[in-house]
Design an enzyme around this catalytic site. Structure first.
Site, short mmCIF file in Angstrom:
data_model
loop_
_atom_site.label_atom_id
_atom_site.label_comp_id
_atom_site.label_asym_id
_atom_site.label_seq_id
_atom_site.Cartn_x
_atom_site.Cartn_y
_atom_site.Cartn_z
N GLY A 1 0.85 -1.20 0.00
CA GLY A 1 0.00 0.00 0.00
C GLY A 1 0.88 1.24 0.00
N ARG A 2 0.30 2.35 0.45
CA ARG A 2 1.03 3.62 0.42
C ARG A 2 2.35 3.55 1.19
NH1 ARG A 2 -4.75 5.79 1.35
NH2 ARG A 2 -4.48 4.43 3.12
N THR B 1 5.69 -1.87 11.85
CA THR B 1 5.14 -0.55 12.17
C THR B 1 3.64 -0.52 11.83
OG1 THR B 1 5.81 0.23 9.98
CG2 THR B 1 7.27 0.77 11.82
N SER B 2 3.04 -1.70 11.64
CA SER B 2 1.62 -1.70 11.23
C SER B 2 0.72 -1.83 12.46
CB SER B 2 1.35 -2.80 10.20
OG SER B 2 1.56 -4.09 10.77
N ARG B 3 0.37 -3.04 12.82
CA ARG B 3 -0.41 -3.27 14.04
C ARG B 3 0.16 -4.51 14.73
NH1 ARG B 3 -1.80 1.19 13.81
NH2 ARG B 3 -3.91 2.06 13.76
N GLU C 1 -0.89 -3.41 23.57
CA GLU C 1 -0.28 -2.12 23.95
C GLU C 1 -1.01 -1.55 25.17
OE1 GLU C 1 -0.27 0.32 20.44
OE2 GLU C 1 0.90 -1.15 19.34
N HIS D 1 4.92 2.82 19.72
CA HIS D 1 3.93 3.19 18.69
C HIS D 1 4.07 4.66 18.28
CE1 HIS D 1 -0.25 1.87 17.02
NE2 HIS D 1 0.34 2.75 16.22
N ALA E 1 5.59 5.60 15.07
CA ALA E 1 6.07 5.69 13.68
C ALA E 1 5.61 6.97 12.98
CB ALA E 1 5.65 4.46 12.90
C1 GLV Z 1 -1.17 4.82 13.75
O1 GLV Z 1 -0.87 3.73 14.14
C2 GLV Z 1 -2.13 5.04 12.72
O2 GLV Z 1 -2.84 4.11 12.35
O3 GLV Z 1 -2.19 6.18 12.24
#
Ligand code: GLV
Length: 324
Positions: free
Chosen positions: A155-156, A236-238, A267, A285, A287
């Site tokens: 994705g982006r 860095t996603s979930r 978390e 968390h 990023a």
């Molecule tokens: C942060 O984790 C977001 O989804 O923007």
């Protein structure tokens, strides 16, 4: 009468100012969110909420809020909201994509570099006075340049990470449920491979998929066993996309070499074994956490909220069915 909106937690002031110009805003100027009961209490009679990923909108919560028309999440992810339940009630859900893409990709690369080159470990080593001499094998790590980067989810943010990787002359391979356009593959020199092949060939694996039923524990014991022994996982996603206990097992067994993690299954709790591992770099968390980006996210959420309350399709609509 202006519509009534709850802002559940502290956001950047410019977004609060914007909301106050357009709506009757109740601002909970605190870093502690509301518990489930308090959230319901404060949302009763409100038409909209500017929420954060720590606010849970389950089907039950949504059912208990008959006046709610808009949930404007200050995040690109929206797994904290039961989208099906919101859509059934014709509640507009919005998120904050795009503005955080570069910042998040930067941080994924930061984690990748810090883990590969043992930066956090090196910093600690020096500060506690362990550095007594130059040594040929002192804190030797893994090369980033010319290594193979496996991107799960094109994705982006995945695309933007691939752009970063080109500067390091990395080979970029990826898997996704949908293959990217040929022009994009050409431009970024991407190779589309089956999921298992990406796991087997990558020196670095970076996760960029949303959290869905299908992606929960996408990476577990079986997947870690497929990875190279020198592989480093970046997430860095979930958090729940990775089975955190299985990751700790794989790291302890030397099945993979390291991990750079910004997100966690429960978390703010972190699997305790990870806290003791020098080959793991951990972040809370953050990023997307540059001042500019977080400010833009807040303003975007405020604008989404006001636009949706006016009955206009907001630019960052998640559940498009509500406007069909
Ligand atoms: C942060 O984790 C977001 O989804 O923007």
């Amino acid at each position: 009468m202006k519509p009534r909106v709850l802002v559940t937690k502290r956001i950047y002031p410019s977004a609060v100012e914007y909301l106050r110009q357009h709506v009757d805003a109740e601002y909970h100027e605190s870093d502690d969110g509301y518990g489930a009961e308090q959230l319901l209490e404060h949302l009763t009679g409100k038409q909209a909420v500017v929420s954060q990923l720590t606010d849970k909108f389950s089907a039950d919560v949504i059912a208990a809020l008959p006046d709610l028309k808009v949930i404007s999440n200050v995040a690109v992810g929206y797994d904290n909201i039961d989208i099906a339940a919101a859509t059934q009630r014709r509640i507009v859900v919005t998120n904050t994509p795009d503005v955080l893409t570069d910042t998040t990709a930067d941080f994924a690369f930061t984690l990748l570099m810090a883990t590969a080159r043992r930066l956090v470990e090196a910093d600690k080593y020096l500060r506690v006075g362990k550095w007594t001499q130059w040594r040929i094998d002192l804190l030797t790590g893994h090369d980033i340049h010319h290594a193979t980067l496996g991107i799960l989810g094109m994705g982006r943010i995945g695309q933007t990470l691939a752009r970063r990787a080109r500067g390091f002359e990395m080979r970029a391979i990826y898997s996704d449920v949908q293959r990217a356009a040929p022009e994009l593959e050409r431009e970024l020199q991407l190779e589309y491979l089956p999921f298992d092949s990406v796991l087997e060939q990558s020196d670095f694996i970076s996760v960029h998929v949303p959290l869905l039923a299908a992606t929960r524990h996408l990476l577990g014991a079986e997947q870690f066993a497929r990875m190279k022994k020198n592989a480093i996982l970046i997430n860095t996603s979930r958090g729940p996309v990775v089975d955190e206990a299985a990751l700790a097992d794989a790291l302890a067994a030397g099945e993979i070499a390291g991990a750079g993690l910004d997100v966690f299954e429960r978390e703010p709790q972190v699997e305790p074994r990870l806290l003791d591992m020098d080959n793991v770099v951990l972040a809370p968390h953050i990023a997307s956490a540059s001042v500019d980006t977080r400010t833009k996210m807040c303003v975007m959420a405020a604008e989404n909220c006001v636009t949706a309350l006016a009955g206009t399709r907001p630019p960052n609509l998640v559940n498009t069915a509500v406007f069909e």
